[in-house]
Design a protein around this motif. Sequence first.
Motif, PDB file in Angstrom:
ATOM      1  N   THR A  65       0.819  -1.208   0.000  1.00 30.58           N
ATOM      2  CA  THR A  65       0.000   0.000   0.000  1.00 30.58           C
ATOM      3  C   THR A  65       0.855   1.262   0.000  1.00 30.58           C
ATOM      4  O   THR A  65       0.407   2.312  -0.450  1.00 30.58           O
ATOM      5  CB  THR A  65      -0.943   0.028   1.222  1.00 30.58           C
ATOM      6  OG1 THR A  65      -0.184  -0.206   2.408  1.00 30.58           O
ATOM      7  CG2 THR A  65      -2.017  -1.036   1.105  1.00 30.58           C
ATOM      8  N   GLY A  66       2.096   1.168   0.486  1.00 27.36           N
ATOM      9  CA  GLY A  66       2.950   2.345   0.528  1.00 27.36           C
ATOM     10  C   GLY A  66       3.789   2.551  -0.718  1.00 27.36           C
ATOM     11  O   GLY A  66       4.229   3.665  -0.996  1.00 27.36           O
ATOM     12  N   ILE A  67       4.010   1.497  -1.497  1.00 28.55           N
ATOM     13  CA  ILE A  67       4.968   1.583  -2.601  1.00 28.55           C
ATOM     14  C   ILE A  67       4.403   2.263  -3.838  1.00 28.55           C
ATOM     15  O   ILE A  67       5.126   2.896  -4.605  1.00 28.55           O
ATOM     16  CB  ILE A  67       5.482   0.157  -2.973  1.00 28.55           C
ATOM     17  CG1 ILE A  67       6.830   0.238  -3.683  1.00 28.55           C
ATOM     18  CG2 ILE A  67       4.475  -0.587  -3.834  1.00 28.55           C
ATOM     19  CD1 ILE A  67       7.972   0.629  -2.797  1.00 28.55           C
ATOM     20  N   GLY A  68       3.079   2.152  -4.036  1.00 27.25           N
ATOM     21  CA  GLY A  68       2.481   2.586  -5.295  1.00 27.25           C
ATOM     22  C   GLY A  68       2.659   4.063  -5.599  1.00 27.25           C
ATOM     23  O   GLY A  68       3.069   4.443  -6.702  1.00 27.25           O
ATOM     24  N   GLY A  69       2.363   4.930  -4.613  1.00 26.45           N
ATOM     25  CA  GLY A  69       2.432   6.364  -4.849  1.00 26.45           C
ATOM     26  C   GLY A  69       3.821   6.825  -5.232  1.00 26.45           C
ATOM     27  O   GLY A  69       3.990   7.667  -6.118  1.00 26.45           O
ATOM     28  N   GLY A  70       4.853   6.266  -4.574  1.00 29.09           N
ATOM     29  CA  GLY A  70       6.233   6.652  -4.877  1.00 29.09           C
ATOM     30  C   GLY A  70       6.687   6.179  -6.240  1.00 29.09           C
ATOM     31  O   GLY A  70       7.386   6.894  -6.964  1.00 29.09           O
ATOM     32  N   VAL A  71       6.304   4.953  -6.623  1.00 32.06           N
ATOM     33  CA  VAL A  71       6.688   4.419  -7.932  1.00 32.06           C
ATOM     34  C   VAL A  71       6.104   5.276  -9.046  1.00 32.06           C
ATOM     35  O   VAL A  71       6.793   5.652 -10.002  1.00 32.06           O
ATOM     36  CB  VAL A  71       6.225   2.951  -8.076  1.00 32.06           C
ATOM     37  CG1 VAL A  71       6.367   2.487  -9.521  1.00 32.06           C
ATOM     38  CG2 VAL A  71       7.033   2.048  -7.160  1.00 32.06           C
ATOM     39  N   VAL A  72       4.832   5.618  -8.947  1.00 30.90           N
ATOM     40  CA  VAL A  72       4.173   6.378 -10.012  1.00 30.90           C
ATOM     41  C   VAL A  72       4.723   7.791 -10.115  1.00 30.90           C
ATOM     42  O   VAL A  72       4.728   8.387 -11.198  1.00 30.90           O
ATOM     43  CB  VAL A  72       2.644   6.394  -9.780  1.00 30.90           C
ATOM     44  CG1 VAL A  72       1.944   7.274 -10.810  1.00 30.90           C
ATOM     45  CG2 VAL A  72       2.084   4.982  -9.857  1.00 30.90           C
ATOM     46  N   SER A  73       5.213   8.346  -9.007  1.00 32.85           N
ATOM     47  CA  SER A  73       5.746   9.715  -9.045  1.00 32.85           C
ATOM     48  C   SER A  73       7.157   9.783  -9.613  1.00 32.85           C
ATOM     49  O   SER A  73       7.673  10.872  -9.855  1.00 32.85           O
ATOM     50  CB  SER A  73       5.726  10.331  -7.640  1.00 32.85           C
ATOM     51  OG  SER A  73       6.632   9.656  -6.779  1.00 32.85           O
ATOM     52  N   ALA A  74       7.809   8.636  -9.858  1.00 33.65           N
ATOM     53  CA  ALA A  74       9.163   8.616 -10.417  1.00 33.65           C
ATOM     54  C   ALA A  74       9.135   9.152 -11.851  1.00 33.65           C
ATOM     55  O   ALA A  74       8.305   8.730 -12.660  1.00 33.65           O
ATOM     56  CB  ALA A  74       9.722   7.198 -10.393  1.00 33.65           C
ATOM     57  N   PRO A  75      10.039  10.066 -12.218  1.00 31.73           N
ATOM     58  CA  PRO A  75      10.020  10.663 -13.561  1.00 31.73           C
ATOM     59  C   PRO A  75      10.109   9.633 -14.690  1.00 31.73           C
ATOM     60  O   PRO A  75       9.403   9.749 -15.693  1.00 31.73           O
ATOM     61  CB  PRO A  75      11.240  11.586 -13.547  1.00 31.73           C
ATOM     62  CG  PRO A  75      11.435  11.935 -12.101  1.00 31.73           C
ATOM     63  CD  PRO A  75      11.033  10.710 -11.339  1.00 31.73           C
ATOM     64  N   TYR A  76      10.960   8.611 -14.536  1.00 31.59           N
ATOM     65  CA  TYR A  76      11.097   7.628 -15.614  1.00 31.59           C
ATOM     66  C   TYR A  76       9.828   6.790 -15.772  1.00 31.59           C
ATOM     67  O   TYR A  76       9.463   6.429 -16.894  1.00 31.59           O
ATOM     68  CB  TYR A  76      12.297   6.713 -15.366  1.00 31.59           C
ATOM     69  CG  TYR A  76      12.550   5.762 -16.514  1.00 31.59           C
ATOM     70  CD1 TYR A  76      13.173   6.207 -17.681  1.00 31.59           C
ATOM     71  CD2 TYR A  76      12.143   4.429 -16.451  1.00 31.59           C
ATOM     72  CE1 TYR A  76      13.387   5.355 -18.751  1.00 31.59           C
ATOM     73  CE2 TYR A  76      12.351   3.562 -17.520  1.00 31.59           C
ATOM     74  CZ  TYR A  76      12.974   4.028 -18.666  1.00 31.59           C
ATOM     75  OH  TYR A  76      13.175   3.175 -19.736  1.00 31.59           O
ATOM     76  N   SER A  90      -1.888   7.021 -10.783  1.00 30.74           N
ATOM     77  CA  SER A  90      -1.443   6.875  -9.397  1.00 30.74           C
ATOM     78  C   SER A  90      -2.541   6.278  -8.530  1.00 30.74           C
ATOM     79  O   SER A  90      -2.314   5.333  -7.765  1.00 30.74           O
ATOM     80  CB  SER A  90      -1.017   8.238  -8.843  1.00 30.74           C
ATOM     81  OG  SER A  90      -0.562   8.126  -7.513  1.00 30.74           O
ATOM     82  N   SER A  91      -3.753   6.816  -8.676  1.00 33.51           N
ATOM     83  CA  SER A  91      -4.858   6.304  -7.868  1.00 33.51           C
ATOM     84  C   SER A  91      -5.224   4.885  -8.279  1.00 33.51           C
ATOM     85  O   SER A  91      -5.601   4.063  -7.438  1.00 33.51           O
ATOM     86  CB  SER A  91      -6.079   7.222  -7.977  1.00 33.51           C
ATOM     87  OG  SER A  91      -6.570   7.247  -9.301  1.00 33.51           O
ATOM     88  N   ASN A  92      -5.092   4.572  -9.577  1.00 30.40           N
ATOM     89  CA  ASN A  92      -5.401   3.208 -10.030  1.00 30.40           C
ATOM     90  C   ASN A  92      -4.401   2.195  -9.495  1.00 30.40           C
ATOM     91  O   ASN A  92      -4.782   1.113  -9.042  1.00 30.40           O
ATOM     92  CB  ASN A  92      -5.419   3.150 -11.563  1.00 30.40           C
ATOM     93  CG  ASN A  92      -6.634   3.814 -12.167  1.00 30.40           C
ATOM     94  OD1 ASN A  92      -7.635   4.020 -11.486  1.00 30.40           O
ATOM     95  ND2 ASN A  92      -6.560   4.169 -13.443  1.00 30.40           N
ATOM     96  N   VAL A  93      -3.114   2.517  -9.568  1.00 32.21           N
ATOM     97  CA  VAL A  93      -2.083   1.594  -9.092  1.00 32.21           C
ATOM     98  C   VAL A  93      -2.288   1.286  -7.618  1.00 32.21           C
ATOM     99  O   VAL A  93      -2.110   0.146  -7.170  1.00 32.21           O
ATOM    100  CB  VAL A  93      -0.672   2.163  -9.346  1.00 32.21           C
ATOM    101  CG1 VAL A  93       0.389   1.365  -8.585  1.00 32.21           C
ATOM    102  CG2 VAL A  93      -0.357   2.159 -10.834  1.00 32.21           C
ATOM    103  N   VAL A  94      -2.668   2.299  -6.844  1.00 32.52           N
ATOM    104  CA  VAL A  94      -2.896   2.082  -5.414  1.00 32.52           C
ATOM    105  C   VAL A  94      -4.241   1.409  -5.169  1.00 32.52           C
ATOM    106  O   VAL A  94      -4.352   0.448  -4.403  1.00 32.52           O
ATOM    107  CB  VAL A  94      -2.822   3.419  -4.639  1.00 32.52           C
ATOM    108  CG1 VAL A  94      -3.202   3.215  -3.170  1.00 32.52           C
ATOM    109  CG2 VAL A  94      -1.417   4.002  -4.721  1.00 32.52           C
ATOM    110  N   SER A  95      -5.294   1.875  -5.855  1.00 32.10           N
ATOM    111  CA  SER A  95      -6.646   1.450  -5.490  1.00 32.10           C
ATOM    112  C   SER A  95      -7.028   0.069  -6.009  1.00 32.10           C
ATOM    113  O   SER A  95      -7.849  -0.604  -5.387  1.00 32.10           O
ATOM    114  CB  SER A  95      -7.673   2.482  -5.974  1.00 32.10           C
ATOM    115  OG  SER A  95      -7.668   2.580  -7.384  1.00 32.10           O
ATOM    116  N   VAL A  96      -6.455  -0.381  -7.138  1.00 30.03           N
ATOM    117  CA  VAL A  96      -6.822  -1.718  -7.613  1.00 30.03           C
ATOM    118  C   VAL A  96      -6.357  -2.792  -6.632  1.00 30.03           C
ATOM    119  O   VAL A  96      -6.958  -3.868  -6.539  1.00 30.03           O
ATOM    120  CB  VAL A  96      -6.266  -2.008  -9.022  1.00 30.03           C
ATOM    121  CG1 VAL A  96      -6.917  -1.122 -10.060  1.00 30.03           C
ATOM    122  CG2 VAL A  96      -4.748  -1.906  -9.072  1.00 30.03           C
ATOM    123  N   LEU A  97      -5.298  -2.495  -5.886  1.00 31.72           N
ATOM    124  CA  LEU A  97      -4.869  -3.422  -4.838  1.00 31.72           C
ATOM    125  C   LEU A  97      -5.961  -3.552  -3.782  1.00 31.72           C
ATOM    126  O   LEU A  97      -6.294  -4.658  -3.343  1.00 31.72           O
ATOM    127  CB  LEU A  97      -3.579  -2.913  -4.189  1.00 31.72           C
ATOM    128  CG  LEU A  97      -3.002  -3.808  -3.094  1.00 31.72           C
ATOM    129  CD1 LEU A  97      -2.094  -4.869  -3.703  1.00 31.72           C
ATOM    130  CD2 LEU A  97      -2.208  -2.988  -2.073  1.00 31.72           C
TER     131      LEU A  97
END
Length: 533
Positions: free
Chosen positions: A31-42, A65-72
């Motif tokens: 639950t914590g990893i998604g937001g940081g991964v999506v915010s990465a420039p690459y 960002s919300s999808n990566v976190v919320s589908v979990l």
Amino acid sequence: MGAKDSVFKNSRVYWMAFIVYWGIVLFGYDTGIGGGVVSAPYFQESFGLLDADGKTNTKRSNDVSSNVVSVLQAGAFFGALGSAPISSRIGRIYTLAAFSGLFLVGAILTTVANGGKHGLAEIYAGRVISGVGIGAISAVAPAYVSECSPKDVRGRITGLFQIMVAIGVMISYFINYGVDLHIKTGVNVWRIPFGLQIIPAGIMVIGLFTIKESPRWLASVGRNHEAITNLAYLRKESTDSEAIIHEMAEIETAIQEEREARQGLGLKEAFFGKGNFIRFVIAFVIFLLQQWSGQNSVGYYAPQIFAAIGYRGSSSKLFASGIYGVVKVAATAIFIFFGVETLGRKGSLIVSAFGMGSLFFIIGAILKTHPPPDIKDGAPIPPVPPASQAMAGMLYIYVCFYSLGWGPLPWVYVSDIFPTRTRHYGLALASATQWLFNFVVSKVTPDMVSDLGYKIFLMFAAVNIGGMGVFSILIPETKGRSLEEMDVIFGSITAEQRQANIDKQERVLENSEKVGGAPPSDHSDSIDNDRKV
């Protein structure tokens, strides 16, 4: 019994909780990893989140960002609900093993994803599958731990759940921070964060071979001899000791009373039997309120939240997020080990709610009166303003209050209040509620941060004080009470009738041990019917 003696005496229970709660590390980490991964420039570049001029497309980025976190969370909702009948039929350990394996399938799918639309679909699919596994683990693990723990340390051991969640979240923040510092391009920007979740899942699967099934579940399906043997093993006592006979008598009495009360009524009685419905209401409301406390919005989107209060640089907002994670782990651990069995459930929840609400009001007021300065494109990022540092400090104090009550105690409290035969339903409902509103909150938070500004903190403050504070005052205290005593607290049976039933069952068990036989089961005929419930 001293603290050291208590830890030694219950070392097998602590070990069991340690193994099972590696699955809860996954809960926090994923639950914590998604937001940081999506915010990465690459990541944003690889998955089409940038406009033609190279700037981030805010709407597209918020959606992904919300999808990566919320589908979990969506997958976890169904996993939590589906775990109840499976856990009831095959037991706690086999259920945990099965859903851990399912989680690994999702984790592998997420890790091997490439860039582009096809890769994004793989990430979504992997997150949903992993979510089903995490949802089931989050429902079964606390029920299993609660059923195996003695009442004098049950709150502390069950509360390890939240410590492991906090550790998982903290690790995810620092993994994101490390990747941001050392890996600027390439698929490892997301493969390393997603791939590392395989490690705790593997530890849990292997560790499950070293622990024993819940005595209360064994007794609930008529396997009484195994139940008393496992109970004696966990308590480091002989099967004929007075303490084991008394605890087993409590377990058997409660199960027999439930069977008699629910004869022929099935699932309806599980939810609407005397003293049961209010427990399900509490389980639903306590997690509804917890999810809207503001913690998940801060926890899942910590980099975005810290950016909103003035931490603009990529490294600075990720580092601030990491410190937030460290504070949360430390505060949760201190409370679980030294406070949960001292302050009580009710008092801790009250203090926690009013403390969190007050700090959110302060943060909202500072952000309104001292907003971070605008930064023009291409301009150097200025030092973090003093007002932003003050708001970050308030967030750190806020998470201490959260860790004092509304972080760990909803799981402890819900694990406390349900009887053996309905505990898996109660924990499934609680976990499903947690994941449902987890999904809602994680889906809407990026847009709320963009649209509401300082008002988001005022909204959470109102929920903390007006909702959570009032609710905390109304619920009964459960500290120091056995699981079987909860029926008396919630009016399922009178204290006098319960004690008479326990005395009768103790005499049966004592006579059984004297003749060297297994504890009798005088209700085996009803087992098949009960398993259908």
